[in-house]
Design a protein around this motif. Structure first.
Motif, PDB file in Angstrom:
ATOM      1  N   GLY A  32      34.484  -1.895  40.774  1.00  0.00           N
ATOM      2  CA  GLY A  32      33.069  -0.901  41.816  1.00  0.00           C
ATOM      3  C   GLY A  32      32.319  -0.770  39.985  1.00  0.00           C
ATOM      4  O   GLY A  32      30.702   0.274  40.696  1.00  0.00           O
ATOM      5  N   MET A  33      31.524  -2.302  38.980  1.00  0.00           N
ATOM      6  CA  MET A  33      30.728  -1.715  38.054  1.00  0.00           C
ATOM      7  C   MET A  33      29.254  -1.847  39.132  1.00  0.00           C
ATOM      8  O   MET A  33      28.318  -1.406  37.569  1.00  0.00           O
ATOM      9  N   ILE A  34      28.732  -2.338  39.297  1.00  0.00           N
ATOM     10  CA  ILE A  34      28.179  -3.238  40.444  1.00  0.00           C
ATOM     11  C   ILE A  34      27.342  -2.207  41.003  1.00  0.00           C
ATOM     12  O   ILE A  34      25.386  -1.672  40.568  1.00  0.00           O
ATOM     13  N   LYS A  35      28.078  -0.877  41.195  1.00  0.00           N
ATOM     14  CA  LYS A  35      27.192   0.442  42.032  1.00  0.00           C
ATOM     15  C   LYS A  35      26.664   1.600  40.414  1.00  0.00           C
ATOM     16  O   LYS A  35      26.097   2.299  41.048  1.00  0.00           O
ATOM     17  N   ARG A  36      27.642   1.109  39.738  1.00  0.00           N
ATOM     18  CA  ARG A  36      27.049   2.029  38.733  1.00  0.00           C
ATOM     19  C   ARG A  36      26.360   1.762  37.540  1.00  0.00           C
ATOM     20  O   ARG A  36      25.725   0.571  37.012  1.00  0.00           O
ATOM     21  N   THR A  37      25.203   2.961  37.070  1.00  0.00           N
ATOM     22  CA  THR A  37      23.652   2.498  36.454  1.00  0.00           C
ATOM     23  C   THR A  37      24.222   1.582  34.920  1.00  0.00           C
ATOM     24  O   THR A  37      25.681   1.999  34.230  1.00  0.00           O
ATOM     25  N   THR A  38      23.767   1.034  33.910  1.00  0.00           N
ATOM     26  CA  THR A  38      24.476   0.295  32.481  1.00  0.00           C
ATOM     27  C   THR A  38      24.338   1.855  31.862  1.00  0.00           C
ATOM     28  O   THR A  38      24.971   1.163  31.282  1.00  0.00           O
ATOM     29  N   LYS A  39      23.573   2.725  32.194  1.00  0.00           N
ATOM     30  CA  LYS A  39      23.820   4.409  31.326  1.00  0.00           C
ATOM     31  C   LYS A  39      25.384   4.541  31.309  1.00  0.00           C
ATOM     32  O   LYS A  39      25.859   5.012  30.520  1.00  0.00           O
ATOM     33  N   GLN A  40      25.044   4.537  32.708  1.00  0.00           N
ATOM     34  CA  GLN A  40      26.586   5.130  32.643  1.00  0.00           C
ATOM     35  C   GLN A  40      28.106   3.852  32.489  1.00  0.00           C
ATOM     36  O   GLN A  40      28.577   4.569  32.182  1.00  0.00           O
ATOM     37  N   ILE A  41      27.614   3.267  31.941  1.00  0.00           N
ATOM     38  CA  ILE A  41      28.676   2.227  31.897  1.00  0.00           C
ATOM     39  C   ILE A  41      28.344   2.006  30.254  1.00  0.00           C
ATOM     40  O   ILE A  41      29.448   2.189  29.637  1.00  0.00           O
ATOM     41  N   ARG A  42      27.322   2.581  29.873  1.00  0.00           N
ATOM     42  CA  ARG A  42      27.369   2.648  28.414  1.00  0.00           C
ATOM     43  C   ARG A  42      27.871   3.904  27.469  1.00  0.00           C
ATOM     44  O   ARG A  42      28.441   3.725  26.718  1.00  0.00           O
ATOM     45  N   GLU A  43      27.943   4.693  28.474  1.00  0.00           N
ATOM     46  CA  GLU A  43      28.534   6.028  27.834  1.00  0.00           C
ATOM     47  C   GLU A  43      30.130   5.964  28.193  1.00  0.00           C
ATOM     48  O   GLU A  43      30.873   7.087  27.482  1.00  0.00           O
ATOM     49  N   HIS A  44      30.499   5.212  29.515  1.00  0.00           N
ATOM     50  CA  HIS A  44      32.072   5.436  28.889  1.00  0.00           C
ATOM     51  C   HIS A  44      33.148   4.786  28.330  1.00  0.00           C
ATOM     52  O   HIS A  44      33.881   4.518  28.237  1.00  0.00           O
ATOM     53  N   ARG A  45      32.106   4.122  27.403  1.00  0.00           N
ATOM     54  CA  ARG A  45      32.701   2.894  26.536  1.00  0.00           C
ATOM     55  C   ARG A  45      33.214   4.146  25.853  1.00  0.00           C
ATOM     56  O   ARG A  45      33.013   4.813  24.718  1.00  0.00           O
ATOM     57  N   GLY A  46      34.883   2.911  25.323  1.00  0.00           N
ATOM     58  CA  GLY A  46      35.141   3.690  23.850  1.00  0.00           C
ATOM     59  C   GLY A  46      36.913   5.301  23.945  1.00  0.00           C
ATOM     60  O   GLY A  46      36.645   5.423  25.529  1.00  0.00           O
ATOM     61  N   THR A  47      36.838   6.050  23.913  1.00  0.00           N
ATOM     62  CA  THR A  47      37.732   7.027  23.509  1.00  0.00           C
ATOM     63  C   THR A  47      36.533   8.109  23.789  1.00  0.00           C
ATOM     64  O   THR A  47      35.264   8.189  23.025  1.00  0.00           O
ATOM     65  N   ALA A  48      37.309   9.144  24.274  1.00  0.00           N
ATOM     66  CA  ALA A  48      37.259  10.762  24.122  1.00  0.00           C
ATOM     67  C   ALA A  48      37.733  11.693  23.558  1.00  0.00           C
ATOM     68  O   ALA A  48      38.765  11.372  23.927  1.00  0.00           O
ATOM     69  N   ILE A  49      37.217  12.862  22.647  1.00  0.00           N
ATOM     70  CA  ILE A  49      37.925  13.941  22.580  1.00  0.00           C
ATOM     71  C   ILE A  49      38.335  14.937  24.123  1.00  0.00           C
ATOM     72  O   ILE A  49      37.454  15.303  24.371  1.00  0.00           O
ATOM     73  N   LEU A  50      39.113  15.125  24.239  1.00  0.00           N
ATOM     74  CA  LEU A  50      39.253  16.828  25.306  1.00  0.00           C
ATOM     75  C   LEU A  50      39.227  17.920  25.124  1.00  0.00           C
ATOM     76  O   LEU A  50      38.752  17.718  23.312  1.00  0.00           O
ATOM     77  N   PHE A  51      38.089  19.100  25.633  1.00  0.00           N
ATOM     78  CA  PHE A  51      37.937  20.100  25.241  1.00  0.00           C
ATOM     79  C   PHE A  51      38.815  20.786  24.757  1.00  0.00           C
ATOM     80  O   PHE A  51      40.330  20.723  24.924  1.00  0.00           O
TER      81      PHE A  51
END
Length: 66
Positions: A32-51
């Motif tokens: 479903g990547m076609i409905k997401r903006t390029t900003k959303q795709i870019r910001e969800h790249r890689g890993t993140a740290i939990l609170f």
């Protein structure tokens, strides 16, 4: 008493950093990547740290090895 086991679902989804924080891969990148903006795709790249509070809950599953 038997050994305590790590939850297999947790070991597939999370990993611990050297300082003890919980690292996870970001969701929303499979289809479903076609409905997401390029900003959303870019910001969800890689890993993140939990609170911290969420990370403390996850660490209970890593109790024997974390």
């Amino acid at each position: 008493m038997p050994k305590m086991k790590t939850k297999s679902g947790a070991k597939k989804r999370f990993s611990l950093t050297a300082t003890g924080k919980v690292k996870y891969t970001q969701s929303g990148k499979r289809h479903g990547m076609i409905k997401r903006t390029t900003k959303q795709i870019r910001e969800h790249r890689g890993t993140a740290i939990l609170f911290k509070t969420d990370g403390d809950n996850v660490k209970k599953y890593f109790l024997p090895n974390g």
